[in-house]
Scaffold this motif. Structure first.
Motif, PDB file in Angstrom:
ATOM      1  N   SER A  70      13.891  15.861  39.685  1.00  0.00           N
ATOM      2  CA  SER A  70      12.984  14.709  40.005  1.00  0.00           C
ATOM      3  C   SER A  70      13.764  13.690  40.066  1.00  0.00           C
ATOM      4  CB  SER A  70      11.785  14.691  38.688  1.00  0.00           C
ATOM      5  OG  SER A  70      12.865  14.271  37.583  1.00  0.00           O
ATOM      6  N   SER A  71      15.133  13.496  39.929  1.00  0.00           N
ATOM      7  CA  SER A  71      16.003  12.053  39.984  1.00  0.00           C
ATOM      8  C   SER A  71      16.338  11.941  41.343  1.00  0.00           C
ATOM      9  CB  SER A  71      16.972  12.274  39.127  1.00  0.00           C
ATOM     10  OG  SER A  71      16.232  12.459  37.608  1.00  0.00           O
ATOM     11  N   THR A 102       3.029  13.096  29.446  1.00  0.00           N
ATOM     12  CA  THR A 102       2.290  12.730  30.411  1.00  0.00           C
ATOM     13  C   THR A 102       2.566  13.347  31.756  1.00  0.00           C
ATOM     14  OG1 THR A 102       2.639  10.286  29.253  1.00  0.00           O
ATOM     15  CG2 THR A 102       1.740  10.248  31.659  1.00  0.00           C
ATOM     16  N   GLY A 113       2.706  14.115  35.351  1.00  0.00           N
ATOM     17  CA  GLY A 113       3.396  13.165  36.422  1.00  0.00           C
ATOM     18  C   GLY A 113       4.592  12.340  35.911  1.00  0.00           C
ATOM     19  N   THR A 114       4.767  12.668  34.807  1.00  0.00           N
ATOM     20  CA  THR A 114       5.893  12.051  34.274  1.00  0.00           C
ATOM     21  C   THR A 114       6.906  12.793  33.589  1.00  0.00           C
ATOM     22  OG1 THR A 114       4.817   9.828  34.006  1.00  0.00           O
ATOM     23  CG2 THR A 114       7.091  10.176  32.679  1.00  0.00           C
ATOM     24  N   ASP A 115       6.243  13.759  32.867  1.00  0.00           N
ATOM     25  CA  ASP A 115       7.095  14.877  31.882  1.00  0.00           C
ATOM     26  C   ASP A 115       6.872  16.375  32.492  1.00  0.00           C
ATOM     27  OD1 ASP A 115       8.012  13.273  29.772  1.00  0.00           O
ATOM     28  OD2 ASP A 115       5.831  12.750  29.472  1.00  0.00           O
ATOM     29  N   LEU A 162       8.775  17.478  35.002  1.00  0.00           N
ATOM     30  CA  LEU A 162       8.761  17.573  36.326  1.00  0.00           C
ATOM     31  C   LEU A 162      10.099  18.549  36.758  1.00  0.00           C
ATOM     32  CD1 LEU A 162       8.265  13.787  37.303  1.00  0.00           C
ATOM     33  CD2 LEU A 162       6.668  15.526  37.129  1.00  0.00           C
ATOM     34  N   SER A 197      13.561  17.586  31.754  1.00  0.00           N
ATOM     35  CA  SER A 197      12.505  17.013  31.109  1.00  0.00           C
ATOM     36  C   SER A 197      12.088  17.972  30.203  1.00  0.00           C
ATOM     37  CB  SER A 197      11.418  16.350  31.920  1.00  0.00           C
ATOM     38  OG  SER A 197      10.924  17.518  32.738  1.00  0.00           O
TER      39      SER A 197
END
Length: 517
Positions: A317-318, A416, A418-420, A422, A426
């Motif tokens: 995701s980065s 959350t 869409g944030t976690d 991914l 994470s």
């Protein structure tokens, strides 16, 4: 009645009968109660000692109820710990599903270098493998070009005379770079290491370069040749324009030899700092490059001479961090490269969002379980403290401090969407927190087990002590019923005999009465 006179024998028998009746009454009372000491009149010492023992036994007995409740409080907490551990394991299972799911991105962040001629996975530096040839000329102060120089010609000569000198204008600010090794010019006629004496000969310059840069050089007919030492290495040339011009050489290609590459921290990784080369700690192969990139959640491949760097699944995701270093300079392989953000896969991310919801539901159950693990209003998993008293004086006690083992107390927090979840990183971060929570729960379970063992030992001890106290009291007051039964029988017999004796004693008086008639 005071005027009635009994004979001595009658009076003696009467007293004996009264004494026997009194002893018989006492014996029968002892048989009825089972005690040989029924009051302080019977035996003051035994009576009050037994009473003290019974009182202490009663006080300790009253504590057993409280201790029993304490055992139940501990068992309730232990049951809660077991349930919390099961819930944490369920949360781990959800996080592991993330690791087993397909990567949530159609395209991960990546950059690709320009083509490095001849570069392969075993030698990222392998290009320009043939010899580099240049014609060295002598430039006089007027700018005229004379014939090619020889190996014995001094680098500096008399300015303006047209003598066979090399670059009269050379200064200590000039430099020559061969295979990433920089040679600086110094005053004097001596060359050594990476220092070239301006007054030295061209032949000595070349031998000095050979030794430090790992090349083989020669000069013939005014031509200088730099050749690689083997078929697996290359030759790169760079440096000040004046030096290159005087040697008839041109700075070559986009070699990574001696270049540096830095990549800022990516996906929580460690920033990368690489120097390309064959020396210790430098990078020359794909395996060495991947080793250097691993800590920054990056990996590389080589295809057709191009190096492609991309994020690993852990940091899918980065976006790759800022790329800097000499390898990004103009004409270099990584010049002007900026990584694009990854492209998410909608279906995969929807599945991961569902796992986030499941995980948060488990945390909700952890909170409710921790709140429900109470007994008689005491909850050791919700911050309460249990104090137990083991003796009648209140000096022997045990205080058990509770913990707060809701999700926050276990170091867990809601995720959350869409944030976690991914990417793998994470999920691994969540697993790390869950493993820590498991360790915390196991440690507390061990503490509770130790305290429960202590309480149960004291509970058993108090029960045994009560039995000891009551037995001691009984030994002081209880009668031997066999002995009392024998005494009673003997006293009954004695009483019968006394009655007969009294009757015989009265017969003499009856004889007198008969005479009077």
């Amino acid at each position: 009645m005071s005027g009635i006179v009994l004979s001595s024998s009658v009076r003696q028998n009467l007293l004996s009968l009264q004494s026997t009746a009194s002893l018989l009454a006492t014996t029968q009372n002892d048989l009825a109660t089972g005690n040989k000491v029924n009051s302080a009149l019977d035996n003051p010492t035994n009576f009050f000692t037994a009473q003290s023992l019974n009182n202490r036994a009663s006080d300790i007995s009253n504590l057993l109820d409280s201790i029993g409740n304490g055992v139940q409080v501990l068992q309730a907490a232990n049951t809660g710990i077991t349930s919390l551990q099961s819930l944490v394991d369920s949360a781990k299972s959800i996080a592991n599903q993330v690791l087993q799911s397909p990567v949530g991105y159609d395209t991960k962040s990546n950059v690709t270098s320009t083509t490095l001629t001849g570069a392969t996975s075993t030698n990222l530096l392998n290009f320009n493998a043939g010899p580099l040839v240049g014609t060295a000329v002598n430039n006089d102060a007027t700018g005229g070009n004379a014939a090619a120089i020889s190996g014995s010609t001094l680098l500096s000569g008399t300015a303006g005379t047209g003598s066979n000198d090399l670059a009269t204008g050379l200064t200590t600010a000039d430099s020559l770079v061969v295979n990433g090794v920089t040679f600086g010019f110094v005053a004097g006629t001596s060359s050594s290491g990476t220092s070239i004496g301006i007054g030295d000969t061209v032949a000595h310059l070349l031998s000095t370069v050979d030794a430090a840069a790992g090349v083989t050089s020669s000069i013939s007919g005014g031509q200088i040749t730099f050749a690689p030492t083997s078929s697996t290495t290359g030759v790169t040339i760079g440096g000040s324009a004046a030096v290159l011009g005087d040697l008839g050489l041109t700075a070559t290609g986009n070699s990574l030899e001696g270049e540096t590459l830095s990549i800022a921290a990516t996906g929580g990784g460690t920033a990368t700092a690489i120097t390309f080369g064959t020396l210790s700690g430098q990078v020359s192969t794909l395996n060495q490059l991947n080793t250097a990139l691993a800590a920054n959640n990056l990996q590389a491949t080589v295809t057709n001479g191009q190096i492609n760097i991309t994020t690993t699944n852990d940091a899918a995701s980065s976006t790759i961090g800022a790329i800097t270093g000499t390898a990004t300079a103009a004409s270099q392989a990584f010049n002007g490269l900026t990584a694009a953000a990854p492209v998410a896969n909608a279906t995969s991310q929807s599945q991961r969002a569902g796992l986030v919801a499941q995980y948060n539901n488990v945390l909700s159950q952890i909170n409710s379980t921790a709140q429900d693990a109470s007994f008689n209003g005491v909850n050791l998993l919700n911050g309460d403290t249990l104090k137990l008293v083991f003796d009648e004086t209140g000096k022997s006690t045990l205080s058990i401090t509770g913990v707060t083992y809701n999700s926050a107390g276990l170091g867990l927090s809601n995720l959350t969407s869409g944030t976690d979840f991914l990417d793998n990183a994470s999920a691994n971060k969540v697993l790390t927190a869950l493993n820590s929570a498991s360790t915390t729960l196991r440690s507390e379970a061990s503490t509770l087990g130790s305290n429960l063992s202590i309480v149960q030992v004291r509970q058993d001890f108090n029960k045994s002590l009560i039995d000891v106290l009551q037995t001691g009291s009984s030994n002081l007051t209880l009668a031997d019923t066999n002995e009392l039964a024998a005494d009673s029988q003997a006293l009954s017999t004695r009483q019968s005999i006394a009655v007969q004796a009294l009757s015989l004693a009265n017969q003499s008086q009856a004889s007198v009465l008969q005479l009077l008639r």
